[in-house]
Design a protein around this motif. Sequence first.
Motif, PDB file in Angstrom:
ATOM      1  N   VAL A 179       0.758  -1.315   0.361  1.00  0.00           N
ATOM      2  CA  VAL A 179      -0.491   0.515  -0.220  1.00  0.00           C
ATOM      3  C   VAL A 179       0.796   1.202  -0.165  1.00  0.00           C
ATOM      4  O   VAL A 179       1.871   1.493   0.839  1.00  0.00           O
ATOM      5  N   ASN A 180       0.434   2.214  -1.084  1.00  0.00           N
ATOM      6  CA  ASN A 180       1.944   3.541  -0.993  1.00  0.00           C
ATOM      7  C   ASN A 180       0.832   4.606  -1.576  1.00  0.00           C
ATOM      8  O   ASN A 180      -0.561   4.707  -1.847  1.00  0.00           O
ATOM      9  N   LYS A 181       1.756   5.825  -0.973  1.00  0.00           N
ATOM     10  CA  LYS A 181       1.020   7.324  -1.884  1.00  0.00           C
ATOM     11  C   LYS A 181       2.620   7.994  -2.113  1.00  0.00           C
ATOM     12  O   LYS A 181       3.310   8.336  -1.346  1.00  0.00           O
ATOM     13  N   THR A 182       2.766   8.398  -3.112  1.00  0.00           N
ATOM     14  CA  THR A 182       3.918   9.028  -3.932  1.00  0.00           C
ATOM     15  C   THR A 182       3.729  10.893  -3.258  1.00  0.00           C
ATOM     16  O   THR A 182       1.842  11.146  -3.535  1.00  0.00           O
ATOM     17  N   GLY A 183       4.381  11.882  -3.358  1.00  0.00           N
ATOM     18  CA  GLY A 183       3.605  13.021  -4.461  1.00  0.00           C
ATOM     19  C   GLY A 183       4.794  13.817  -4.301  1.00  0.00           C
ATOM     20  O   GLY A 183       6.004  13.207  -5.162  1.00  0.00           O
ATOM     21  N   ARG A 184       4.618  14.601  -6.181  1.00  0.00           N
ATOM     22  CA  ARG A 184       5.391  14.719  -6.992  1.00  0.00           C
ATOM     23  C   ARG A 184       5.239  16.167  -6.778  1.00  0.00           C
ATOM     24  O   ARG A 184       3.916  17.088  -7.061  1.00  0.00           O
ATOM     25  N   ALA A 185       6.106  17.038  -6.993  1.00  0.00           N
ATOM     26  CA  ALA A 185       6.112  18.494  -7.086  1.00  0.00           C
ATOM     27  C   ALA A 185       7.455  19.471  -7.720  1.00  0.00           C
ATOM     28  O   ALA A 185       8.438  18.028  -7.561  1.00  0.00           O
ATOM     29  N   ALA A 186       7.730  20.100  -8.483  1.00  0.00           N
ATOM     30  CA  ALA A 186       8.998  20.273  -8.966  1.00  0.00           C
ATOM     31  C   ALA A 186       9.961  20.489  -7.689  1.00  0.00           C
ATOM     32  O   ALA A 186       9.422  21.315  -6.840  1.00  0.00           O
ATOM     33  N   GLY A 235       7.402  -7.114   7.904  1.00  0.00           N
ATOM     34  CA  GLY A 235       6.369  -6.402   6.855  1.00  0.00           C
ATOM     35  C   GLY A 235       7.618  -4.717   7.707  1.00  0.00           C
ATOM     36  O   GLY A 235       7.772  -4.825   9.070  1.00  0.00           O
ATOM     37  N   VAL A 236       6.932  -3.712   7.191  1.00  0.00           N
ATOM     38  CA  VAL A 236       7.458  -2.909   7.273  1.00  0.00           C
ATOM     39  C   VAL A 236       6.948  -1.609   6.700  1.00  0.00           C
ATOM     40  O   VAL A 236       6.009  -1.487   5.815  1.00  0.00           O
ATOM     41  N   ALA A 237       7.258  -0.062   7.328  1.00  0.00           N
ATOM     42  CA  ALA A 237       6.094   1.419   6.807  1.00  0.00           C
ATOM     43  C   ALA A 237       7.010   2.175   6.916  1.00  0.00           C
ATOM     44  O   ALA A 237       7.909   1.986   7.645  1.00  0.00           O
ATOM     45  N   PHE A 238       7.486   2.797   5.953  1.00  0.00           N
ATOM     46  CA  PHE A 238       8.402   3.229   5.040  1.00  0.00           C
ATOM     47  C   PHE A 238       7.775   4.862   4.660  1.00  0.00           C
ATOM     48  O   PHE A 238       7.255   4.995   4.376  1.00  0.00           O
ATOM     49  N   ALA A 239       8.694   5.733   4.537  1.00  0.00           N
ATOM     50  CA  ALA A 239       8.382   6.692   3.743  1.00  0.00           C
ATOM     51  C   ALA A 239       9.981   8.145   3.589  1.00  0.00           C
ATOM     52  O   ALA A 239      10.897   7.395   4.010  1.00  0.00           O
ATOM     53  N   LEU A 240      10.475   8.309   2.494  1.00  0.00           N
ATOM     54  CA  LEU A 240      11.713   8.396   1.970  1.00  0.00           C
ATOM     55  C   LEU A 240      11.296   9.864   1.528  1.00  0.00           C
ATOM     56  O   LEU A 240       9.801   9.900   0.726  1.00  0.00           O
ATOM     57  N   ILE A 241      11.495  11.084   2.140  1.00  0.00           N
ATOM     58  CA  ILE A 241      11.579  12.290   0.917  1.00  0.00           C
ATOM     59  C   ILE A 241      12.500  13.339   0.277  1.00  0.00           C
ATOM     60  O   ILE A 241      13.809  13.256   1.925  1.00  0.00           O
ATOM     61  N   VAL A 242      12.778  13.573  -0.541  1.00  0.00           N
ATOM     62  CA  VAL A 242      13.220  14.546  -1.617  1.00  0.00           C
ATOM     63  C   VAL A 242      13.187  15.307  -1.807  1.00  0.00           C
ATOM     64  O   VAL A 242      12.329  15.559  -2.941  1.00  0.00           O
ATOM     65  N   ASN A 243      13.916  16.282  -1.640  1.00  0.00           N
ATOM     66  CA  ASN A 243      13.588  17.691  -1.717  1.00  0.00           C
ATOM     67  C   ASN A 243      15.094  18.221  -2.864  1.00  0.00           C
ATOM     68  O   ASN A 243      15.567  18.165  -1.380  1.00  0.00           O
ATOM     69  N   PHE A 244      14.986  18.284  -4.093  1.00  0.00           N
ATOM     70  CA  PHE A 244      16.260  18.434  -4.296  1.00  0.00           C
ATOM     71  C   PHE A 244      16.287  19.841  -6.176  1.00  0.00           C
ATOM     72  O   PHE A 244      14.833  20.208  -5.832  1.00  0.00           O
ATOM     73  N   ASP A 245      17.385  20.231  -6.034  1.00  0.00           N
ATOM     74  CA  ASP A 245      17.426  21.019  -7.135  1.00  0.00           C
ATOM     75  C   ASP A 245      17.070  20.448  -8.150  1.00  0.00           C
ATOM     76  O   ASP A 245      17.792  19.839  -9.478  1.00  0.00           O
TER      77      ASP A 245
END
Length: 322
Positions: free
Chosen positions: A264-271, A286-296
């Motif tokens: 089960v997942n949800k993604t997020g995209r923006a500039a 079983g794992v719950a995970f999250a990764l957030i990357v803000n980049f140029d």
Amino acid sequence: MGMPPVPDPALPEPLGGPVASSRRDAPALRGAGRKGPKRLPRRAAAGRRSFTATLRALDELASSGAQVSVRIDDLDGGSQVLAGDDFLTLPVGGLGVVPLLVEVAAAFEAGRIDPLEIVDRSAVQGAAHGGVWQHLKAPALPLIDVAMLAASSGDALAVNALLHRVGLQAARSRIEELGLRRTALLDRFRDDRGPDDAPHLALSTAREMAHLFAGLVNSTVVSPGVSAQVAEWLSLNHDLSLAASATGLDPFAHENDQHGLLFVNKTGRAAGVRAEAGVLGGPRAGVAFALIVNFDDLTIAHRLRAHDAFRVLGVELMEYVY
């Protein structure tokens, strides 16, 4: 990018960045199986897995100037597997819609909103950001189908329709009730953000997103019925291009995988924003995970470097659970 991080007083200060704090946790990964009750043999191997390739990829991103936040929790006992600056509040794009889906499902369950109430898209502020409803001939849909579109395809018009119906303040109140102290749904989807608009759709942390998804599959978010409804919507998500690409699942039909994977997942995209949170379950763990990357987001190469880090994480998540 986003709100300046305000470390929780109860949390230790990071040792110089996302990778530094991750390395601090790395030895615990190799010895995760030594604490607590002895695991069943089929689970034992999972405790010996490490995320060294993920740490290396995130280190490279951080060195290039990206902001990185990661969290992985083992669902067996809720123990932390990996954390790197997981308290940082960062823009998360459409990942921030998950609390809105929780509020919609709670309104359905409480009888405050009829799931079959018809929503006319002409009454909703449009956004060509993404999704399929804007291309359909049907000008109106029941709310429960609108929620499914928002969860499964990140449909911007569907998200705006849900916000129009339940209200931004109700979604924010739900976030507070869920105890998400560093999560905020700021605005609707917009094609252009002017100086008077919120700078981002939503903000959150890897820690809070991982905990929210763990709660959904453990049926502790609002109620078992609400948790099950939101998890069902999100299980239809078509975006398996980031960490989920390592699962080999069919993007359009993965709710009943023949190899026993739960995803089960949800993604997020923006500039300059890529984010993903979810739950991955296999025969070993079983794992719950999250990764957030803000980049140029200056070139395709910058974007692909961020995408590669998600895929490395996905491979090591699969090694952990399978």
